[in-house]
Design an enzyme around this catalytic site. Structure first.
Site, PDB file in Angstrom:
ATOM      1  N   LYS A 180      27.113  45.845  -8.370  1.00 19.01           N
ATOM      2  CA  LYS A 180      26.739  45.093  -9.569  1.00 19.01           C
ATOM      3  C   LYS A 180      25.247  45.319  -9.832  1.00 19.01           C
ATOM      4  O   LYS A 180      24.436  45.262  -8.915  1.00 19.01           O
ATOM      5  CB  LYS A 180      27.053  43.612  -9.351  1.00 19.01           C
ATOM      6  CG  LYS A 180      27.103  42.799 -10.606  1.00 19.01           C
ATOM      7  CD  LYS A 180      27.837  41.495 -10.408  1.00 19.01           C
ATOM      8  CE  LYS A 180      27.769  40.651 -11.663  1.00 19.01           C
ATOM      9  NZ  LYS A 180      28.575  39.430 -11.545  1.00 19.01           N
ATOM     10  N   GLU A 194      40.698  27.401 -11.195  1.00 22.18           N
ATOM     11  CA  GLU A 194      40.541  26.046 -11.715  1.00 22.18           C
ATOM     12  C   GLU A 194      41.729  25.164 -11.362  1.00 22.18           C
ATOM     13  O   GLU A 194      41.576  23.983 -11.027  1.00 22.18           O
ATOM     14  CB  GLU A 194      40.355  26.080 -13.241  1.00 22.18           C
ATOM     15  CG  GLU A 194      39.009  26.609 -13.706  1.00 22.18           C
ATOM     16  CD  GLU A 194      38.854  28.124 -13.641  1.00 22.18           C
ATOM     17  OE1 GLU A 194      39.869  28.826 -13.416  1.00 22.18           O
ATOM     18  OE2 GLU A 194      37.726  28.623 -13.812  1.00 22.18           O
ATOM     19  N   ARG A 248      42.582  25.558 -18.371  1.00 21.92           N
ATOM     20  CA  ARG A 248      43.481  26.190 -17.411  1.00 21.92           C
ATOM     21  C   ARG A 248      44.216  25.193 -16.519  1.00 21.92           C
ATOM     22  O   ARG A 248      45.283  25.476 -16.003  1.00 21.92           O
ATOM     23  CB  ARG A 248      42.643  27.050 -16.443  1.00 21.92           C
ATOM     24  CG  ARG A 248      42.198  28.359 -16.953  1.00 21.92           C
ATOM     25  CD  ARG A 248      43.216  29.398 -16.573  1.00 21.92           C
ATOM     26  NE  ARG A 248      43.069  30.548 -17.404  1.00 21.92           N
ATOM     27  CZ  ARG A 248      42.561  31.706 -16.985  1.00 21.92           C
ATOM     28  NH1 ARG A 248      42.184  31.849 -15.737  1.00 21.92           N
ATOM     29  NH2 ARG A 248      42.482  32.713 -17.812  1.00 21.92           N
TER      30      ARG A 248
END
Ligand SMILES: Cc1ncc(C[n+]2csc(CCOP(=O)(O)OP(=O)(O)O)c2C)c(N)n1
Length: 650
Positions: A291, A380, A408
């Site tokens: 990243k 979640e 969600r």
């Protein structure tokens, strides 16, 4: 027409669509990668946005567009915050300076923006399901297209990704390639057993040997044409062996697993993707990437450079406004510090975040009380039911989920927490307009979707002190086992430079009169109430002094206060930074109807359409509830809409 300050490199300047990338020789791909990377650095440093994720997939993006025939082939990016390179190569280079700006490009792939954006994203872990749906549709329609889902190791921790792989593995007829972009990072370091597993495969000597042999064999595939399938089976049987197969999670799900490969070797990636075109059925390519690749600071502090804001690309200094006087804190920090204060009062208090330790400031508790704060991954639903489980055992869970991501976990809130009246405190960050992230991230619906759930109390503070007191009050409610609570607050800073006020219990369902007035009462919920003084100042110039009530609780409503309002004021204006349908204003209308009042009521809030991205104030203005909009709504009501002669039906 945009006036970008950035000039693309010579090769990138010639790329107007993916056809131009396909036309390049593979030897030119590294140069295109270098120019694309530079273009992203130049752009984000000046205009802001997500950063490290797009840098990490530059080679993957170029290789994919070199090999795939998009938009006929379908390329689905998971979350989509890493798709800047994709946008730049697919005809949006010259307007990329409008990325995330009001009226400009979306920061995420969006079907309405481009034919190359096969699927709209923003929330994580959807790509495999969507690409599988496309693959099955192609199969049913007899079309030959390729379908590729690019998903990060963070997004792979989300349950939906596994639901989709479970399905895909049972559908050998669908041409689906999953590319696992494994950089060991979510926004914060990735967590969980899957991460350990991926690291194990990456470092296992057996896998690496097998990988090399597989690639050698694969390289020959293209020469064999139709016998490719046979060769693949041979490879699988002879090289991988049954032991290895069953110990590979993806193979166990009947996905052919390839990798791990170096995700920064663009020529090798292009060759592999080309070869893999001959392999039918669902398969996964495990790519290792870094990243922030190519920008040293972003490689070193990947969390900070996930979305750093504008910065000096030479020195790496991230621009921050400097103020002479102390400024109000971010609401998320008030949450983070206050949670630690409360947790120090009671050892049953625990904190839960689904992959947002930095974004929610749960990282403050993770540092100070590491045993009592949990990052559960991008999960979640699990975060909510995990909290429910903790609550059954007498713990007091504070489960912090952004309003938009809580969508969600709605069933878990209803079924696992509220039906059982379990004492979980939900803290919903980024409630209301999220700003530049746009409609996928606006926290528009929570007041509406929570106020209809039994046992749940629903709060929204107007300032830092109220947030602290609501956290303390709902903590006491949970500690006394009186049921679940939710508190919503927005992205950004509050209004109180001195915010560490003493924690006080406040009455649940009791609002606060901020200001007396005549003719009109303005009822607000949450921080949007802070616009009212400015609106009032404008109205006073027109001879109108509205009263202002900060209602604090959307559920239970302060009925005594509403009786006072409706029996005193012929005009009532409700304001919420939330959807107008079913939210706070609707609750006030229900009260009015149930109690036979007849005031003129107008509601301001988020209308029933998709509101795009922009600064929060720009979006409030667009929807008519910035200070000017509020003043205009009051004026219109008073001047054009005379109240009924009786304020209560008899
Ligand atoms: C359902 C959901 N929860 C949380 C987020 C916030 N979020 C955005 S990107 C991200 C990390 C994604 O990590 P990964 O998939 O590995 O991609 P990377 O940024 O490392 O390239 C998270 C948690 C989200 N977009 N969707």
């Amino acid at each position: 027409m945009s006036k970008s300050l950035i000039t693309p490199g010579p090769l990138l300047a010639r790329v107007h669509s993916p056809a131009d990338v396909r036309a390049l020789d593979t030897e030119q791909l590294p140069q295109l990668c270098a120019e694309l990377r530079q273009f992203i650095v130049d752009n984000v440093s000046i205009y802001g946005g997500h950063f490290g994720a797009s840098l990490g997939v530059v080679e993957l993006t170029v290789a994919l567009h070199h090999v795939l025939h998009t938009p006929d082939d379908q390329l689905v990016w998971d979350v989509g915050h890493q798709a800047y390179g994709h946008k730049i190569l697919t005809g949006r280079r010259d307007v990329f300076d409008t990325n995330r700006v009001y009226g400009g490009l979306s920061g995420f792939p969006k079907r309405k923006e481009s034919d190359y954006d096969a699927f709209g994203v923003g929330h994580s872990s959807t790509s495999i399901s969507a690409a599988l749906g496309m693959a099955v549709a192609s199969r049913l329609k007899g079309e030959t297209r390729r379908h590729v889902a690019v998903i990060g190791d963070g997004a792979m921790t989300g349950g939906m990704a596994f639901e989709a792989m479970n399905h895909a593995g049972a559908d050998p007829g669908s041409d689906l390639l999953i590319i696992l972009n494994d950089n060991c990072m979510s926004i914060d370091p990735n967590v969980g057993a899957l991460k350990e597993y991926l690291t194990d495969i990456t470092t296992s000597p057996t896998y690496n040997r097998v990988r090399d042999e597989v690639w050698k064999a694969l390289g020959k595939l293209s020469h064999f044409g139709s016998s490719a399938q046979e060769i693949v089976s041979k490879i699988e049987h002879s090289l991988k062996g049954s032991l290895l197969k069953s110990s590979n999670l993806f193979e166990a799900l009947h996905l052919r697993y390839f990798g791990p490969v170096d995700g920064h070797d663009v020529q090798h990636l292009a060759a592999i993707l080309q070869d893999m075109a001959s392999i039918p059925g669902p398969k996964i390519l495990h790519c290792l990437t870094v990243k922030g690749k190519g920008y040293a600071l972003a490689e070193q502090d990947q969390t900070k450079w996930h979305a750093p804001g504008k910065f000096d690309k030479v020195t790496g200094e991230i621009y921050k406004k400097v103020y002479a006087t102390p400024q109000p804190p971010k609401y998320q920090d008030v949450f983070g510090h206050t949670l630690v204060e409360i947790a120090k009062l009671d050892e049953r208090v625990v904190g839960i975040t689904p992959a947002m330790p930095s974004g929610s400031s749960m990282n403050i508790m993770m540092r100070e009380l590491p045993d009592r704060a949990f990052d559960v991954g991008i999960a979640e639903q699990h975060a909510v039911t995990f909290s429910a489980g903790l609550a059954t055992q007498g713990m007091v869970p504070f489960c912090n989920i952004y309003s938009t991501f809580m969508q969600r976990a709605y069933d878990q809130v209803v079924h696992d927490v509220c039906l059982q009246n379990l004492p979980v405190v939900f803290c919903l960050d980024r409630a209301g307009f999220a700003g530049a992230d746009g409609p996928t991230h606006h926290g528009a619906y929570d007041l509406a979707y929570f106020r209809c759930v039994p046992n749940l109390v629903v709060a929204a503070p107007m300032n830092e002190q109220e947030l602290r007191n609501m956290m303390y009050t709902t903590y006491l409610r949970a500690a006394r086992n009186q049921g679940p609570s939710s508190i919503r607050y927005p992205r950004g800073e509050g209004t109180m430079p001195v915010w560490r006020t003493p924690l006080e219990e406040i009455e649940i369902g009791r609002g606060r009169k901020v200001q007396d007035g005549q003719q009109v009462a303005i009822l607000t919920i949450g921080t949007i109430g802070n616009y009212v003084p400015e609106a009032t100042a404008m109205l006073v110039r027109s001879g109108i002094v509205p009263a202002h009530y900060d209602m604090r609780w959307c559920k239970p409503l302060d009925e005594a206060m509403l009786h006072e309002v409706f029996s005193t004021y012929p005009h009532v204006l409700t304001i919420e930074d939330g959807c107008i349908q079913g939210g706070f204003g609707s609750a006030v209308l229900e009260f009015m109807a149930d109690n036979n009042y007849t005031s003129v009521v107008r509601r301001l809030g988020i209308p029933d359409r998709v509101v795009e991205h922009g600064e929060q104030l720009e979006l409030h203005r667009e929807c008519g509830f910035d200070p000017e909009g509020i003043a205009a709504a009051v004026l219109k009501m008073v001047e054009l809409e005379p109240a009924a002669p009786h304020s209560k039906l008899v």
